[in-house]
Design an enzyme around this catalytic site. Structure first.
Site, PDB file in Angstrom:
ATOM      1  N   ARG A  51       0.821  -1.217   0.000  1.00  0.00           N
ATOM      2  CA  ARG A  51       0.000   0.000   0.000  1.00  0.00           C
ATOM      3  C   ARG A  51       0.855   1.267   0.000  1.00  0.00           C
ATOM      4  O   ARG A  51       0.374   2.348  -0.386  1.00  0.00           O
ATOM      5  CB  ARG A  51      -0.967   0.013   1.201  1.00  0.00           C
ATOM      6  CG  ARG A  51      -1.821   1.276   1.262  1.00  0.00           C
ATOM      7  CD  ARG A  51      -2.971   1.198   2.238  1.00  0.00           C
ATOM      8  NE  ARG A  51      -2.601   0.714   3.534  1.00  0.00           N
ATOM      9  CZ  ARG A  51      -1.906   1.403   4.453  1.00  0.00           C
ATOM     10  NH1 ARG A  51      -1.503   2.629   4.206  1.00  0.00           N
ATOM     11  NH2 ARG A  51      -1.630   0.861   5.622  1.00  0.00           N
ATOM     12  N   TYR A 105     -13.608  13.756 -19.365  1.00  0.00           N
ATOM     13  CA  TYR A 105     -14.010  12.357 -19.215  1.00  0.00           C
ATOM     14  C   TYR A 105     -15.137  12.298 -18.164  1.00  0.00           C
ATOM     15  O   TYR A 105     -15.062  12.986 -17.136  1.00  0.00           O
ATOM     16  CB  TYR A 105     -12.797  11.516 -18.785  1.00  0.00           C
ATOM     17  CG  TYR A 105     -13.193  10.185 -18.236  1.00  0.00           C
ATOM     18  CD1 TYR A 105     -13.861   9.250 -19.037  1.00  0.00           C
ATOM     19  CD2 TYR A 105     -12.948   9.849 -16.909  1.00  0.00           C
ATOM     20  CE1 TYR A 105     -14.261   8.037 -18.522  1.00  0.00           C
ATOM     21  CE2 TYR A 105     -13.339   8.631 -16.387  1.00  0.00           C
ATOM     22  CZ  TYR A 105     -14.001   7.730 -17.208  1.00  0.00           C
ATOM     23  OH  TYR A 105     -14.405   6.532 -16.694  1.00  0.00           O
ATOM     24  N   ASP A 177      -4.758  15.605 -18.203  1.00  0.00           N
ATOM     25  CA  ASP A 177      -4.973  14.175 -18.395  1.00  0.00           C
ATOM     26  C   ASP A 177      -4.430  13.841 -19.789  1.00  0.00           C
ATOM     27  O   ASP A 177      -4.981  14.275 -20.800  1.00  0.00           O
ATOM     28  CB  ASP A 177      -6.473  13.871 -18.284  1.00  0.00           C
ATOM     29  CG  ASP A 177      -6.784  12.384 -18.423  1.00  0.00           C
ATOM     30  OD1 ASP A 177      -6.031  11.689 -19.140  1.00  0.00           O
ATOM     31  OD2 ASP A 177      -7.776  11.925 -17.848  1.00  0.00           O
ATOM     32  N   LYS A 202      -5.521   2.258 -20.429  1.00  0.00           N
ATOM     33  CA  LYS A 202      -5.698   2.509 -21.869  1.00  0.00           C
ATOM     34  C   LYS A 202      -4.384   2.245 -22.615  1.00  0.00           C
ATOM     35  O   LYS A 202      -3.919   1.140 -22.631  1.00  0.00           O
ATOM     36  CB  LYS A 202      -6.218   3.928 -22.088  1.00  0.00           C
ATOM     37  CG  LYS A 202      -7.245   4.391 -21.061  1.00  0.00           C
ATOM     38  CD  LYS A 202      -8.534   3.605 -21.087  1.00  0.00           C
ATOM     39  CE  LYS A 202      -9.539   4.247 -20.134  1.00  0.00           C
ATOM     40  NZ  LYS A 202     -10.587   3.373 -19.673  1.00  0.00           N
TER      41      LYS A 202
HETATM   42  N1  PLP Z   1      -9.135   9.648 -18.098  1.00  0.00           N
HETATM   43  C1  PLP Z   1      -9.650   9.379 -19.300  1.00  0.00           C
HETATM   44  C2  PLP Z   1      -9.390  10.336 -20.432  1.00  0.00           C
HETATM   45  C3  PLP Z   1     -10.433   8.236 -19.499  1.00  0.00           C
HETATM   46  O1  PLP Z   1     -10.938   7.985 -20.711  1.00  0.00           O
HETATM   47  C4  PLP Z   1     -10.662   7.366 -18.394  1.00  0.00           C
HETATM   48  C5  PLP Z   1     -11.459   6.131 -18.543  1.00  0.00           C
HETATM   49  O2  PLP Z   1     -12.082   5.896 -19.552  1.00  0.00           O
HETATM   50  C6  PLP Z   1     -10.114   7.687 -17.159  1.00  0.00           C
HETATM   51  C7  PLP Z   1      -9.336   8.833 -17.048  1.00  0.00           C
HETATM   52  C8  PLP Z   1     -10.338   6.814 -15.952  1.00  0.00           C
HETATM   53  O3  PLP Z   1      -9.507   5.700 -16.003  1.00  0.00           O
HETATM   54  P1  PLP Z   1      -9.774   4.317 -15.249  1.00  0.00           P
HETATM   55  O4  PLP Z   1     -10.967   3.672 -15.894  1.00  0.00           O
HETATM   56  O5  PLP Z   1      -8.497   3.570 -15.432  1.00  0.00           O
HETATM   57  O6  PLP Z   1     -10.055   4.627 -13.825  1.00  0.00           O
END
Ligand code: PLP
Length: 385
Positions: A51, A105, A177, A202
């Site tokens: 952790r 997102y 992001d 991703k």
């Molecule tokens: N940021 C973006 C641009 C995303 O498309 C996503 C998920 O689709 C996330 C963050 C969140 O990621 P996670 O599903 O790994 O928590």
């Protein structure tokens, strides 16, 4: 060993690897041990414990990710959302204010609008394309500005240079992001961003078989976020860390293939009579094509489009395709297709979606690494009257 050459393809394979190799193993083994022998550490956060994000699997990933984006430090997390929420909860506290891009997102949008107010943290949305309007939203307790490199699902390209300049001028932490672009196409710390966040689920992992996240950037901020993560507990399991590490080794090969395939598919769709409009920054018709060209090394594997028949036509397409799998998520080797109104952005109020231009019929495509000719043939079949 002498310093590793700094080209991204080489860093993906060699940066952060334990030296000397453990028992000579070419691949880092999985350290599936919750705790480690006490070594006299004086600080709680330095104890070796899963952790506390410091097993050999974590450390190797931290070093590789920092090297990839030319940053001081990095941290992996249990999911992309763990990276986003832990970062925001580290930087902001009761009474603070956040400026965030209006089209985010869905999970991030929900967290900012529904969870942060419960912590006494306020926000204002900004148009990422209109820097002149940002100053009017500033408050004395504004602490950070948050954007996405390529917005999900409309593939807008924020004015990233102005975000960095604005943050510097007003003493804000700049956060982006970088999931959609991946370090292959864009490395935010090189432009001056303080923090770059990823859903490692991703492109970084790229195989649709785990959930992970990453925070990359300034060393002092990453250390603060690590300490918060140690307490909030969103740590990446060593087995998932091993898989993420393995997946990342092929990142450059995958993403460059996806850059090329997505452009071919976007051109095919743009010319198709059943298609109303295509959102892809690599198309000359994209309103910010020139900006994307100057900022990024590639336009990415994501695109979205509207069909002339709206929701009905979109559903027919999803039902007819044989290669693209109808599923949320993105960035993997399999081509995935989805209607964001029913998946990634289902949590957003329909009025908000419409205001931002996310129609109910919008289709989002994550191009995999199949042969683009086969994917195009599949679309041609599925779009035929
Ligand atoms: N940021 C973006 C641009 C995303 O498309 C996503 C998920 O689709 C996330 C963050 C969140 O990621 P996670 O599903 O790994 O928590």
């Amino acid at each position: 060993m002498d310093a590793i050459p700094s080209r991204l393809d080489t860093l993906l394979i060699h940066a952060g690897e334990p030296m000397p190799r453990i028992e000579g193993a070419v691949s880092i083994p999985i350290f599936q041990s919750a705790t480690f022998q006490y070594g006299g550490q004086a600080d709680y956060h330095a104890l070796r414990y899963i952790r506390l994000n410091n097993t050999p699997n974590h450390i190797a990933l931290h070093q590789k990710l920092a090297a990839l984006e030319n940053a001081e430090a990095a941290l992996v997390t249990a999911s992309g959302m763990a990276a986003i929420t832990t970062t925001l909860l580290t930087l902001l506290s009761v009474g603070d204010h956040l400026l965030a891009q209006d089209c985010l997102y869905g999970g991030t949008h929900d967290f900012v609008t529904r969870a942060l107010p419960g912590f006494g943290i306020e926000h204002d949305f900004i148009d990422p394309d209109d820097p002149a309007s940002w100053e009017t939203k500033l408050r004395p307790r504004t602490r950070a500005i948050y954007v996405e490199t390529l917005s999900n699902p409309l593939l807008q390209v924020a004015d990233l240079e102005s975000v960095v300049a604005f943050a510097r001028a007003h003493g804000l932490v700049s956060i982006v992001d970088n999931t959609f672009t991946s370090p292959v196409n864009f490395r935010p710390p090189e432009l001056g961003f303080d923090l770059s966040l990823h859903s490692g689920t991703k492109y970084l992992n790229g195989h649709n078989d785990l959930v992970a996240g990453a925070v990359i950037g300034r060393g002092d901020l990453v250390e603060q976020i690590k300490r918060q993560l140690d307490l909030l507990g969103g740590s990446l399991d060593p087995h998932a860390a091993f898989l993420l590490h393995r997946g990342m080794k092929t990142l450059a090969v995958r993403v460059r293939h996806q850059n090329q395939s997505a452009l071919q598919i976007a051109r095919f769709l743009e010319a198709h009579p059943a298609v109303e409009r295509v959102h892809y920054p690599g198309l000359e018709t994209h309103p910010r094509h020139a900006r994307a060209r100057s900022l990024f090394d590639g336009f990415g594997g994501m695109l979205s489009f509207d069909l002339k028949g709206g929701v009905e036509a979109a559903e027919r397409l999803l039902g007819r395709l044989t290669l693209a799998i109808s599923a949320p998520s993105l960035g993997g080797v399999e081509t995935l297709i989805t209607r964001p109104a029913t998946t990634s952005h289902a949590g957003m109020a329909p009025d908000d979606r419409r205001r931002l231009g996310i129609t109910d019929g919008l289709v989002r495509l994550s191009v995999g690494i199949e042969a683009p000719e086969d994917l195009i043939a599949d679309f041609a079949r599925a779009l035929a009257p």
